[in-house]
Write a protein that holds these residues in place. Structure first.
Motif, short mmCIF file in Angstrom:
data_model
loop_
_atom_site.label_atom_id
_atom_site.label_comp_id
_atom_site.label_asym_id
_atom_site.label_seq_id
_atom_site.Cartn_x
_atom_site.Cartn_y
_atom_site.Cartn_z
N GLU A 5 0.84 -1.20 0.00
CA GLU A 5 0.00 0.00 0.00
C GLU A 5 0.88 1.25 0.00
O GLU A 5 2.10 1.15 0.08
CB GLU A 5 -0.88 0.02 1.26
CG GLU A 5 -2.36 -0.26 1.02
CD GLU A 5 -3.04 0.76 0.09
OE1 GLU A 5 -2.44 1.81 -0.25
OE2 GLU A 5 -4.19 0.50 -0.31
N ARG A 6 0.23 2.38 -0.12
CA ARG A 6 0.93 3.66 0.08
C ARG A 6 0.02 4.49 0.97
O ARG A 6 -1.16 4.70 0.66
CB ARG A 6 1.27 4.37 -1.23
CG ARG A 6 0.14 5.08 -1.96
CD ARG A 6 -0.96 4.16 -2.33
NE ARG A 6 -1.81 4.67 -3.39
CZ ARG A 6 -2.90 4.03 -3.79
NH1 ARG A 6 -3.30 2.91 -3.21
NH2 ARG A 6 -3.63 4.52 -4.77
N LEU A 7 0.62 4.92 2.09
CA LEU A 7 -0.14 5.66 3.08
C LEU A 7 0.76 6.69 3.74
O LEU A 7 1.98 6.52 3.82
CB LEU A 7 -0.66 4.72 4.19
CG LEU A 7 -1.66 3.63 3.85
CD1 LEU A 7 -1.91 2.76 5.07
CD2 LEU A 7 -2.97 4.22 3.34
N SER A 8 0.15 7.74 4.26
CA SER A 8 0.89 8.65 5.13
C SER A 8 1.05 7.99 6.49
O SER A 8 0.35 7.01 6.81
CB SER A 8 0.13 9.97 5.26
OG SER A 8 -1.04 9.78 6.03
N GLY A 9 1.92 8.55 7.32
CA GLY A 9 2.11 8.02 8.67
C GLY A 9 0.82 8.09 9.48
O GLY A 9 0.50 7.17 10.23
N SER A 173 4.29 11.96 9.27
CA SER A 173 2.83 11.92 9.44
C SER A 173 2.07 12.32 8.18
O SER A 173 0.99 11.81 7.92
CB SER A 173 2.41 12.81 10.61
OG SER A 173 2.60 14.19 10.31
N HIS A 174 2.62 13.26 7.39
CA HIS A 174 1.91 13.77 6.23
C HIS A 174 2.55 13.35 4.91
O HIS A 174 2.11 13.81 3.86
CB HIS A 174 1.81 15.29 6.28
CG HIS A 174 0.82 15.78 7.29
ND1 HIS A 174 0.98 15.58 8.63
CD2 HIS A 174 -0.36 16.45 7.15
CE1 HIS A 174 -0.05 16.12 9.29
NE2 HIS A 174 -0.87 16.65 8.41
N ALA A 175 3.60 12.55 4.96
CA ALA A 175 4.23 12.11 3.72
C ALA A 175 3.67 10.75 3.32
O ALA A 175 3.58 9.85 4.15
CB ALA A 175 5.74 12.01 3.91
N VAL A 176 3.31 10.63 2.06
CA VAL A 176 2.83 9.35 1.54
C VAL A 176 4.02 8.55 1.04
O VAL A 176 4.82 9.05 0.24
CB VAL A 176 1.82 9.58 0.39
CG1 VAL A 176 1.49 8.27 -0.31
CG2 VAL A 176 0.55 10.23 0.94
N GLU A 177 4.16 7.34 1.56
CA GLU A 177 5.22 6.44 1.11
C GLU A 177 4.68 5.03 1.03
O GLU A 177 3.63 4.72 1.59
CB GLU A 177 6.40 6.45 2.10
CG GLU A 177 7.21 7.74 2.11
CD GLU A 177 8.53 7.57 2.85
OE1 GLU A 177 9.47 7.01 2.26
OE2 GLU A 177 8.63 7.99 4.02
N ASN A 178 5.44 4.15 0.38
CA ASN A 178 5.06 2.74 0.32
C ASN A 178 5.05 2.15 1.73
O ASN A 178 5.82 2.58 2.60
CB ASN A 178 6.05 1.96 -0.53
CG ASN A 178 6.09 2.44 -1.96
OD1 ASN A 178 6.22 3.63 -2.21
ND2 ASN A 178 5.96 1.52 -2.89
N ILE A 179 4.21 1.16 1.91
CA ILE A 179 4.12 0.49 3.22
C ILE A 179 3.61 -0.93 3.00
O ILE A 179 2.88 -1.18 2.04
CB ILE A 179 3.18 1.29 4.16
CG1 ILE A 179 3.20 0.72 5.58
CG2 ILE A 179 1.75 1.35 3.63
CD1 ILE A 179 2.49 1.61 6.60
N GLU A 180 4.03 -1.84 3.86
CA GLU A 180 3.49 -3.20 3.86
C GLU A 180 2.53 -3.31 5.04
O GLU A 180 2.95 -3.20 6.19
CB GLU A 180 4.61 -4.23 4.05
CG GLU A 180 5.70 -4.21 3.00
CD GLU A 180 5.28 -4.87 1.70
OE1 GLU A 180 4.48 -5.81 1.76
OE2 GLU A 180 5.75 -4.43 0.63
N LEU A 181 1.27 -3.52 4.75
CA LEU A 181 0.29 -3.71 5.81
C LEU A 181 0.09 -5.20 6.06
O LEU A 181 0.31 -6.01 5.15
CB LEU A 181 -1.05 -3.07 5.41
CG LEU A 181 -1.03 -1.57 5.16
CD1 LEU A 181 -2.37 -1.11 4.62
CD2 LEU A 181 -0.67 -0.80 6.44
N GLU A 182 -0.30 -5.52 7.27
CA GLU A 182 -0.58 -6.92 7.60
C GLU A 182 -2.09 -7.16 7.59
O GLU A 182 -2.87 -6.23 7.75
CB GLU A 182 0.01 -7.27 8.98
CG GLU A 182 1.53 -7.11 9.04
CD GLU A 182 2.27 -7.95 8.00
OE1 GLU A 182 1.84 -9.08 7.74
OE2 GLU A 182 3.27 -7.46 7.43
#
Lengths: 393, 192
Positions: A5-9, A173-182
């Protein structure tokens, strides 16, 4: 399976909250609170969680709400930032001394004076003596991962202390970056149900919460808190290992980056560790033996472990994103330098206060610090230990 | 960082530069990239200059500072050229993309000797013709993708339809117009 995913903090932490589905959230619904309660309120409104969402008139009341809920036996959370945390001050101590495992998502930002909304660690560092466990994240991924580990740490019967998971304001907190969600099923089973052994409303064995602690008892209560904080170290490592075994992302007290054989190193907290990582890589490519130690757990402070990790260095720079006006250096410096005191061949140590009120910290800044550390190693002279970087004179 | 495309956005509060920056991150993410999209925050008010940034790469970029040597600059409001050094640090191998009815040659004359590509697009006219209002960020996003090539155009169009459907979930009637704006803007951007 992890979900790409891509999400902010802020989005990442709100999503972790949704996956956990806690009992109660006390939240001040406007600035200086964060987007976290805003996103979470949507989950509540959409019926995606059944959390009791209590909007209050101040941060003092949001922490009071959490204290009341936790005392009654509920899993309680809140989120805030900057002066919002400052307004909770009195209650932070009530929460920790009452041994209530409340989870607070902190978005670290400067405290006003001059007025400023941007990132530094003044808020979190100001609360360092409040008896809360403090975990810090470098990026959105760590903010998410730390949040999922927070309750298993703080609710552990050997610990029972409130916990603050911290991420850098705006930068994370306001930067959108790639993330691995579980998967939510994994998150729920990892976090588990909150089953306190005693609580206020337990009819067969009701617990008194918040009594007067007269002098013959007060100090015993404080010593018990201090012992719990020591025990938290073992639990933090166990939870970090268990999380790593399941996700491949392992967590300890700190991350040692290219520290093997490092002559010089920087020690720092939060998003700028990513920037320092790039500086280390560039200098390593030139053959320079440099490393980075990123502190994840500031409370409890991993005293012996940090000293050991730095023991092979000749000179280290400890970076503080908070000014404590000791006239002798910032809080991370004071504790890290103190930790190294017992080392036989302790490295020389200098402090850099950086990044206050959102002042940018660049790869070039970190490279300059490594150059100055080389100078200390070459000359054997530490010079002024209490330094600032990035400001105009 | 090697192999990282860095983009700086200049706009005025209320024009949607931040949104365009985040949509570009979205589009690049959907094409398999690692992305960063982040605005520089301050005491925002309508009309005040704002800056936002993108890093797009094939591996995770860990640097969390602002961008000082961008490969591309997008100027959402051409009046900023007079007050902000928009080409500062800009890679001469890259490009600047300006929202203006004027030609690239006319804009180049105001850019203090920037030697790279100067691109223009009349985002206001396109937006007003298609959407009936001045929303310059969608045309600027399309122009940025076309000029920078950070996402394949066809993939970009396909991804954006999904993004718009999500973003405009409460007003789906504007999705088609925004899609028209995207394709038209990719055709109309002038490179000089």
């Amino acid at each position: 399976m992890s979900i790409r995913e891509r999400l902010s903090g802020n989005e990442a932490v709100a999503y972790a909250m949704k996956q956990i589905n806690p009992d109660v959230m006390g939240a001040f619904p406007i600035t200086p609170s964060t987007e976290i309660p805003q996103y979470f309120a949507q989950y509540v409104a959409n019926g995606e969680v059944d959390t009791e969402f209590v909007t209050v008139e101040s941060e003092h009341s949001s922490m009071s709400t959490c204290i009341g809920a936790a005392a009654a036996g509920a899993r309680a959370i809140t989120a805030t930032s900057s002066c919002g945390l400052a307004l909770m001050w009195e209650l932070l101590y009530v929460a920790s001394s009452s041994r209530l495992p409340i989870t607070l998502a902190l978005v670290t930002r400067a405290l006003t004076g001059p007025i400023n909304i941007n990132n530094d660690h003044s808020d979190a560092m100001g609360a360092r003596d409040a008896g809360w466990i403090q975990l810090f994240a470098e990026n959105n991924q760590e903010a998410y991962d730390n949040y999922i580990q927070a309750m298993p740490i703080s609710e552990n019967p050997d610990v029972r202390l409130p916990i603050m998971t911290c991420q850098d304001g705006f930068i994370t907190s306001h930067a959108v970056e790639n993330i691995e969600l579980e998967e939510t099923d994994f998150v729920r089973s990892f976090v588990g149900e909150y089953q306190p052994e005693n609580y206020l409303l337990k009819h067969e064995n009701p617990l008194a919460v918040g009594p007067y602690g007269i002098s013959p008892y007060y100090m015993e209560a404080k010593k018990a808190q201090a012992e719990a904080m020591k025990r938290a170290k073992k639990v933090i490592l166990e939870v970090g290992k268990k999380f790593g075994d399941a996700t491949g992302r392992y967590y300890g007290f700190f991350e040692s980056y290219r520290m093997e054989d490092a002559d010089t190193a920087v020690v720092l907290i939060g998003s700028s560790a990513g920037t320092a990582r790039a500086a280390v890589d560039a200098l390593r490519a030139q053959g320079r033996r440099v490393g980075m130690l990123k502190v994840r757990v500031f409370r409890p402070f991993p005293f012996d472990e940090i000293a050991q990790a730095l023991s092979g260095c000749k000179a280290v720079a400890i970076l503080d994103k908070a000014e404590s006006f000791s006239a002798a250096g910032g809080p991370l410096f004071a504790e890290t330098r103190s930790a190294m005191y017992d080392l036989e061949n302790r490295p020389k140590a200098v402090n850099y206060v950086y990044g206050l009120g959102g002042r940018d910290f660049r790869v070039e800044d970190c490279t300059r610090i490594f150059d100055e550390l080389d100078n200390i190693v070459e000359t054997g002279e530490t010079g002024e230990v209490y330094r600032h970087i990035g400001q105009r004179e | 960082m090697e192999n990282t495309v860095e983009i700086r956005w200049h706009g005025r509060g209320g024009q949607g530069a931040k949104t365009a920056c985040l949509l570009l991150a979205d589009a690049a993410f959907s094409s398999g990239k690692y992305v960063q999209g982040f605005p520089e925050y301050g005491p925002e008010r309508m009309g005040a200059p704002i800056t936002a940034y993108n890093r797009i790469s094939d591996t995770r970029c860990t640097v969390h500072s602002n961008i000082y040597d961008p490969d591309y600059v997008v100027v959402v409001d051409e009046s900023l050229i007079a007050s902000v050094d928009v080409t500062k640090g800009l890679n001469p191998e890259g490009a600047i993309i300006v929202n203006t009815p004027r030609t690239p040659a006319e804009i180049r004359a105001e850019l203090g000797g920037y030697t790279g590509r100067v691109c223009t697009i009349d985002a206001r006219r396109i937006s007003e013709e298609v959407l009936g209002n001045n929303f310059p960020n969608t045309p600027m996003l399309a122009a940025a993708v076309k000029v920078s090539g950070v996402v394949e155009p066809e993939q970009f169009i396909a991804n954006m339809e999904a993004s718009f459907r999500h973003k405009f979930a409460t007003k789906p009637q504007v999705v088609a117009g925004n899609m028209t704006v995207l394709t038209q803007s990719m055709q109309e951007v002038q490179v000089g």
